[in-house]
Design a protein around this motif. Structure first.
Motif, PDB file in Angstrom:
ATOM      1  N   LEU A 146       0.846  -1.195   0.000  1.00 37.38           N
ATOM      2  CA  LEU A 146       0.000   0.000   0.000  1.00 37.38           C
ATOM      3  C   LEU A 146       0.880   1.243   0.000  1.00 37.38           C
ATOM      4  CD1 LEU A 146      -2.701  -1.032   2.631  1.00 37.38           C
ATOM      5  CD2 LEU A 146      -2.805  -1.230   0.143  1.00 37.38           C
ATOM      6  N   ARG A 147       0.424   2.267  -0.724  1.00 37.46           N
ATOM      7  CA  ARG A 147       1.170   3.515  -0.825  1.00 37.46           C
ATOM      8  C   ARG A 147       0.365   4.655  -0.223  1.00 37.46           C
ATOM      9  NH1 ARG A 147       5.451   2.603  -4.410  1.00 37.46           N
ATOM     10  NH2 ARG A 147       5.280   0.581  -5.465  1.00 37.46           N
ATOM     11  N   ASN A 148       0.875   5.869  -0.359  1.00 40.68           N
ATOM     12  CA  ASN A 148       0.275   7.013   0.329  1.00 40.68           C
ATOM     13  C   ASN A 148      -1.154   7.302  -0.103  1.00 40.68           C
ATOM     14  OD1 ASN A 148       2.702   7.195   1.533  1.00 40.68           O
ATOM     15  ND2 ASN A 148       3.233   9.224   0.805  1.00 40.68           N
ATOM     16  N   GLN A 149      -1.477   7.069  -1.360  1.00 38.74           N
ATOM     17  CA  GLN A 149      -2.811   7.379  -1.846  1.00 38.74           C
ATOM     18  C   GLN A 149      -3.749   6.206  -1.596  1.00 38.74           C
ATOM     19  OE1 GLN A 149      -3.605  10.395  -2.887  1.00 38.74           O
ATOM     20  NE2 GLN A 149      -1.488  11.012  -2.542  1.00 38.74           N
ATOM     21  N   LEU A 167       4.378   0.436   1.809  1.00 36.76           N
ATOM     22  CA  LEU A 167       5.277   1.343   1.092  1.00 36.76           C
ATOM     23  C   LEU A 167       4.959   2.810   1.362  1.00 36.76           C
ATOM     24  CD1 LEU A 167       5.355  -0.519  -2.360  1.00 36.76           C
ATOM     25  CD2 LEU A 167       6.995  -0.702  -0.483  1.00 36.76           C
ATOM     26  N   PHE A 168       4.365   3.111   2.505  1.00 39.72           N
ATOM     27  CA  PHE A 168       4.047   4.495   2.836  1.00 39.72           C
ATOM     28  C   PHE A 168       5.338   5.290   3.057  1.00 39.72           C
ATOM     29  CE2 PHE A 168       0.288   2.178   4.517  1.00 39.72           C
ATOM     30  CZ  PHE A 168      -0.660   2.739   3.680  1.00 39.72           C
ATOM     31  N   SER A 169       5.450   6.451   2.413  1.00 39.74           N
ATOM     32  CA  SER A 169       6.611   7.318   2.618  1.00 39.74           C
ATOM     33  C   SER A 169       6.293   8.471   3.567  1.00 39.74           C
ATOM     34  CB  SER A 169       7.104   7.873   1.275  1.00 39.74           C
ATOM     35  OG  SER A 169       6.085   8.618   0.640  1.00 39.74           O
ATOM     36  N   SER A 170       5.038   8.608   3.947  1.00 37.12           N
ATOM     37  CA  SER A 170       4.614   9.585   4.949  1.00 37.12           C
ATOM     38  C   SER A 170       3.417   9.006   5.685  1.00 37.12           C
ATOM     39  CB  SER A 170       4.258  10.931   4.301  1.00 37.12           C
ATOM     40  OG  SER A 170       3.186  10.775   3.392  1.00 37.12           O
ATOM     41  N   ILE A 171       3.023   9.649   6.771  1.00 37.18           N
ATOM     42  CA  ILE A 171       1.850   9.170   7.504  1.00 37.18           C
ATOM     43  C   ILE A 171       0.630   9.266   6.588  1.00 37.18           C
ATOM     44  CG2 ILE A 171       0.384   9.496   9.522  1.00 37.18           C
ATOM     45  CD1 ILE A 171       3.174   8.644  10.262  1.00 37.18           C
ATOM     46  N   ASN A 219       7.655   0.715   7.234  1.00 40.61           N
ATOM     47  CA  ASN A 219       7.306   1.381   5.993  1.00 40.61           C
ATOM     48  C   ASN A 219       8.508   2.220   5.553  1.00 40.61           C
ATOM     49  OD1 ASN A 219       4.283   1.174   4.958  1.00 40.61           O
ATOM     50  ND2 ASN A 219       4.229   0.967   7.195  1.00 40.61           N
ATOM     51  N   ARG A 220       8.266   3.290   4.825  1.00 41.93           N
ATOM     52  CA  ARG A 220       9.355   4.141   4.344  1.00 41.93           C
ATOM     53  C   ARG A 220       9.156   5.592   4.782  1.00 41.93           C
ATOM     54  NH1 ARG A 220       9.923   1.835  -1.899  1.00 41.93           N
ATOM     55  NH2 ARG A 220      10.304  -0.351  -1.326  1.00 41.93           N
ATOM     56  N   ILE A 221       8.503   5.772   5.899  1.00 44.68           N
ATOM     57  CA  ILE A 221       8.178   7.105   6.399  1.00 44.68           C
ATOM     58  C   ILE A 221       9.464   7.836   6.793  1.00 44.68           C
ATOM     59  CG2 ILE A 221       6.947   8.374   8.207  1.00 44.68           C
ATOM     60  CD1 ILE A 221       5.009   5.940   8.293  1.00 44.68           C
ATOM     61  N   ARG A 222       9.597   9.088   6.347  1.00 41.48           N
ATOM     62  CA  ARG A 222      10.823   9.849   6.590  1.00 41.48           C
ATOM     63  C   ARG A 222      10.650  10.967   7.614  1.00 41.48           C
ATOM     64  NH1 ARG A 222      15.108   8.959   3.836  1.00 41.48           N
ATOM     65  NH2 ARG A 222      15.922  11.036   4.310  1.00 41.48           N
ATOM     66  N   SER A 271       0.396  15.401  11.034  1.00 35.53           N
ATOM     67  CA  SER A 271       0.450  14.097  10.372  1.00 35.53           C
ATOM     68  C   SER A 271      -0.742  13.199  10.674  1.00 35.53           C
ATOM     69  CB  SER A 271       1.742  13.364  10.755  1.00 35.53           C
ATOM     70  OG  SER A 271       2.858  13.972  10.152  1.00 35.53           O
ATOM     71  N   PHE A 272      -1.361  13.355  11.849  1.00 33.78           N
ATOM     72  CA  PHE A 272      -2.416  12.421  12.236  1.00 33.78           C
ATOM     73  C   PHE A 272      -3.819  12.984  12.057  1.00 33.78           C
ATOM     74  CE2 PHE A 272       1.391  11.208  14.589  1.00 33.78           C
ATOM     75  CZ  PHE A 272       1.537   9.914  14.109  1.00 33.78           C
ATOM     76  N   GLY A 273      -3.923  14.162  11.486  1.00 32.79           N
ATOM     77  CA  GLY A 273      -5.233  14.720  11.168  1.00 32.79           C
ATOM     78  C   GLY A 273      -6.169  14.728  12.363  1.00 32.79           C
ATOM     79  N   GLU A 274      -7.355  14.136  12.184  1.00 34.91           N
ATOM     80  CA  GLU A 274      -8.361  14.117  13.245  1.00 34.91           C
ATOM     81  C   GLU A 274      -8.250  12.891  14.148  1.00 34.91           C
ATOM     82  OE1 GLU A 274     -12.224  14.626  11.605  1.00 34.91           O
ATOM     83  OE2 GLU A 274     -11.699  16.447  10.493  1.00 34.91           O
ATOM     84  N   LEU A 275      -7.270  12.052  13.899  1.00 28.27           N
ATOM     85  CA  LEU A 275      -7.061  10.873  14.742  1.00 28.27           C
ATOM     86  C   LEU A 275      -6.435  11.317  16.061  1.00 28.27           C
ATOM     87  CD1 LEU A 275      -7.003   7.837  15.216  1.00 28.27           C
ATOM     88  CD2 LEU A 275      -4.879   7.729  13.906  1.00 28.27           C
ATOM     89  N   GLN A 276      -7.200  11.263  17.158  1.00 27.88           N
ATOM     90  CA  GLN A 276      -6.755  11.828  18.429  1.00 27.88           C
ATOM     91  C   GLN A 276      -6.967  10.892  19.618  1.00 27.88           C
ATOM     92  OE1 GLN A 276      -8.613  15.654  18.958  1.00 27.88           O
ATOM     93  NE2 GLN A 276      -7.899  16.443  16.990  1.00 27.88           N
ATOM     94  N   HIS A 277      -7.195   9.611  19.359  1.00 33.71           N
ATOM     95  CA  HIS A 277      -7.544   8.712  20.461  1.00 33.71           C
ATOM     96  C   HIS A 277      -6.566   7.552  20.615  1.00 33.71           C
ATOM     97  CE1 HIS A 277     -11.345  10.862  20.691  1.00 33.71           C
ATOM     98  NE2 HIS A 277     -11.476  10.702  19.388  1.00 33.71           N
ATOM     99  N   LEU A 278      -5.367   7.700  20.107  1.00 30.92           N
ATOM    100  CA  LEU A 278      -4.416   6.594  20.123  1.00 30.92           C
ATOM    101  C   LEU A 278      -3.914   6.281  21.532  1.00 30.92           C
ATOM    102  CD1 LEU A 278      -2.240   7.372  16.974  1.00 30.92           C
ATOM    103  CD2 LEU A 278      -3.873   5.503  17.257  1.00 30.92           C
TER     104      LEU A 278
END
Length: 393
Positions: A70-73, A91-95, A112-115, A121-128
């Motif tokens: 899986l890639r970024n899109q 194969l994600f290069s960013s979150i 992955n390949r996140i740099r 980076s986490f947008g509305e995801l706030q419950h981790l």
């Protein structure tokens, strides 16, 4: 397919072809779905589950899409109650912000390949509760990305390319988060020691130095407590500054913005002329230039031949710190104002000293050495940790 009513469905490492949309209807009530190493069905699931009106998956809490290239899109999975998401070994290069369900409490993006990780980076995801970013290629991690993660308990950053931790000036505490920092090429200096001291869990997960070479493979905690550890001299300005002065100016003082923790450390100055056809490089300063007792450069009378690069440096067991000044000498005229407007980084030499915040003694630190103060703090933290252990026993 006759699989209605299943709660756990394992489709890992299985080839699929001619997949019917009815499959998604049949697995509507699953609790856990594993689609690891199954690129055909993984892509089918992502492409269809996000757009079909009947794919609500009201019971789905766990999904694994590991090892599917899986890639970024990728579209957002509109799965309201999803709690655990595994996107590792892709194969994600960013979150992949747009792929993340808003209510997940565990996210695995390891291998992955996140740099880099930035504050958005986490947008509305706030419950981790758990965030795994281990074994990526992260060279920069902005801890402001965690500002809204009020529940975060575990952060895995092992196996990346981090050399420093920038956790200064945060408006929130990281002490409640267990952070795994192993297997990074850490540059062990005073900044890193102070940063690690701010983390509650650092003693359970020792940071091992890669740089400087003299401290390679040493534990950061042991290093800071040893008598041999020396802090690299620090700069209190950018490493290169362009200054402007005028022919005929007198008593121009240019500080060396290197902070040292030891008054016996020597500051060196050298000069490279820009006026000659071939620039001269040497350690001798021009006749009208001297060094004051607090290591500032002093120009008694400004003349055109003083145009050039002035370099000050200091070194110790941790390495060398260098600062360079490009000094421009001009006649006072209307072109000077234009020069200042065209190059906003150019500062008048007579005003530059006032912009520094290095203290009042020529950029030296007259308190106890930084190393001694840090070591005392580390010992106090160690004693507190041992006290907590004894209480629990």
């Amino acid at each position: 397919m006759g699989i209605q009513g299943l709660e756990y469905l394992e489709l890992a490492n299985m080839p699929f072809s001619n997949v019917s949309l009815h499959v998604l209807e049949d697995i509507q009530l699953v609790y856990s779905l594993n689609i690891d190493k199954n690129m055909a069905f993984g892509q089918f699931f992502i492409n269809k589950a996000s757009v079909l009106p009947f794919t609500n998956f009201p019971n789905l809490r766990r999904i694994s899409l590991s090892s599917n290239e899986l890639r970024n899109q990728c579209p957002l999975l509109h799965i309201k109650y999803l709690q655990v998401m595994d996107l590792s070994n892709n194969l994600f290069s960013s979150i992949p912000t747009y792929c993340l369900p808003n209510n997940a409490d565990s996210l695995n993006l390891s291998r992955n390949r996140i740099r880099s990780v930035n504050k958005d980076s986490f947008g509305e995801l706030q419950h981790l509760w758990v965030l795994d970013l281990s074994y990526n290629r992260i060279v920069s991690f902005k801890f402001r990305a965690l500002e809204h993660q009020k529940n975060l308990a575990t952060l895995h950053l092992a196996g990346n390319l981090l050399t420093t931790l920038d956790i200064s000036f945060l408006s929130f505490s990281l002490k409640s988060i267990v952070i795994n920092l192993q297997d990074n090429p850490w540059l062990c200096d005073c900044d890193l020691i102070m940063a690690v001291c701010m983390l509650e869990s650092w003693m359970d997960d020792p940071v091992v130095c890669s740089q400087p070479a003299g401290y390679s493979n040493s534990s950061l905690a042991e290093l800071a407590m040893s008598n041999n550890f020396t802090c690299l001299p620090q700069l209190c300005s950018q490493p290169l500054q362009t200054l402007l002065t005028f022919i005929g100016d007198q008593s121009v003082e240019i500080p060396c913005p290197i902070i040292t923790s030891n008054l016996s450390v020597i500051i060196h100055w050298s000069f490279t002329s820009h006026r000659q056809q071939l620039p001269s490089i040497g350690s001798e300063l021009p006749d009208s230039v001297s060094v004051l007792p607090h290591n500032a450069l002093f120009i008694e009378h400004v003349s055109l031949n003083l145009t050039g690069t002035y370099t000050c440096w200091s070194e110790n067991g941790a390495g060398r710190t260098k600062f360079m000044v490009n000094l421009l000498v001009e006649e006072q005229s209307g072109t000077v104002q234009k020069l200042m407007e065209d190059n906003t980084s150019t500062v008048l030499a007579k005003n530059w000293k006032e912009t520094l915040s290095c203290g009042n003694s020529g950029c030296r630190n007259n308190d106890r050495s930084i190393t001694t103060r840090i070591s005392s703090l580390l010992v106090a933290l160690w004693q507190l940790r041992e006290w907590k252990k004894n209480i629990l026993i």
